[in-house]
Design a protein around this motif. Sequence first.
Motif, mmCIF file in Angstrom:
data_model
loop_
_atom_site.group_PDB
_atom_site.id
_atom_site.type_symbol
_atom_site.label_atom_id
_atom_site.label_comp_id
_atom_site.label_asym_id
_atom_site.label_seq_id
_atom_site.Cartn_x
_atom_site.Cartn_y
_atom_site.Cartn_z
ATOM 1 N N VAL A 46 5.703 -14.977 -7.335
ATOM 2 C CA VAL A 46 6.699 -14.881 -8.410
ATOM 3 C C VAL A 46 7.162 -13.433 -8.562
ATOM 4 N N PHE A 47 6.231 -12.508 -8.494
ATOM 5 C CA PHE A 47 6.531 -11.079 -8.599
ATOM 6 C C PHE A 47 7.475 -10.653 -7.478
ATOM 7 N N VAL A 97 -10.137 -9.702 -2.141
ATOM 8 C CA VAL A 97 -9.254 -8.953 -1.240
ATOM 9 C C VAL A 97 -7.888 -9.629 -1.147
ATOM 10 N N VAL A 98 -7.892 -10.947 -1.013
ATOM 11 C CA VAL A 98 -6.638 -11.699 -0.923
ATOM 12 C C VAL A 98 -5.837 -11.560 -2.217
ATOM 13 N N SER A 99 -6.522 -11.675 -3.345
ATOM 14 C CA SER A 99 -5.852 -11.587 -4.650
ATOM 15 C C SER A 99 -5.212 -10.218 -4.855
ATOM 16 N N ASP A 100 -5.963 -9.164 -4.529
ATOM 17 C CA ASP A 100 -5.428 -7.811 -4.680
ATOM 18 C C ASP A 100 -4.189 -7.617 -3.819
ATOM 19 N N ILE A 105 1.150 -5.974 -2.985
ATOM 20 C CA ILE A 105 2.189 -5.859 -1.957
ATOM 21 C C ILE A 105 3.620 -5.891 -2.509
ATOM 22 N N PRO A 106 3.926 -6.739 -3.513
ATOM 23 C CA PRO A 106 5.303 -6.747 -4.026
ATOM 24 C C PRO A 106 5.806 -5.405 -4.539
ATOM 25 N N PHE A 107 4.903 -4.477 -4.803
ATOM 26 C CA PHE A 107 5.340 -3.156 -5.265
ATOM 27 C C PHE A 107 6.109 -2.392 -4.190
ATOM 28 N N ILE A 108 6.057 -2.857 -2.943
ATOM 29 C CA ILE A 108 6.848 -2.201 -1.892
ATOM 30 C C ILE A 108 8.342 -2.358 -2.185
#
Length: 201
Positions: A46-47, A97-100, A105-108
């Motif tokens: 969603v992010f 790890v997957v959750s983080d 990643i969307p912050f890229i």
Amino acid sequence: MVSIYELKPKFQKLLMPVVRFLHTLNITPNQVTLAACFLSIALGIVFYYNYTSIWIYIMIPVFMFVRMAMNAIDGVLAKEYNLKSNLGKYLNELTDVVSDAALFIPFILVLSQFEMTVVLFVILSIVSEMAGVIGETVSGERRYDGPMGKSDRAFIIGAVSVLLAFNIPIHDYLWIVFLISSLLIIINIYKRIKHGLEGAE
């Protein structure tokens, strides 16, 4: 340097009523762990598609707190009601790890000109958790050394999201936040390896 992780025991005590309630519903620790992971992935997606919307930056810190609570709850459930399992150990480490990655990643997209600082932050976060897990193999103790451990990273992401939600002009400085955080994670990795080796002696 103090890590937010050190506050975990007190946080777990506050969650005991929720833990007891979930146990009456026959909810298992692994179910809580998987639920936290699925919710993280869903919010990450969603992010990714709504990174320009203000409301997503309100949801992120709220969810970070909820996820932190769920991560504490699964551990207390397992410990208090003798529900520990080898599968639970795998799920606990892998889903974190997957959750983080899903949430970071969307912050890229937010840092379109400095996306590599986000990529570095994500990669080092994974390496940090690997160093912690390997510490258990080497010395028999899972390493949670800070600074910038899992809880600290969640706090930083939540704080950044709050600032973005209030339209505080921090976009030009976000890459610095991610870069400094990455440098702190490198210290974290060094300490986890160092103390893990010391514990094996």
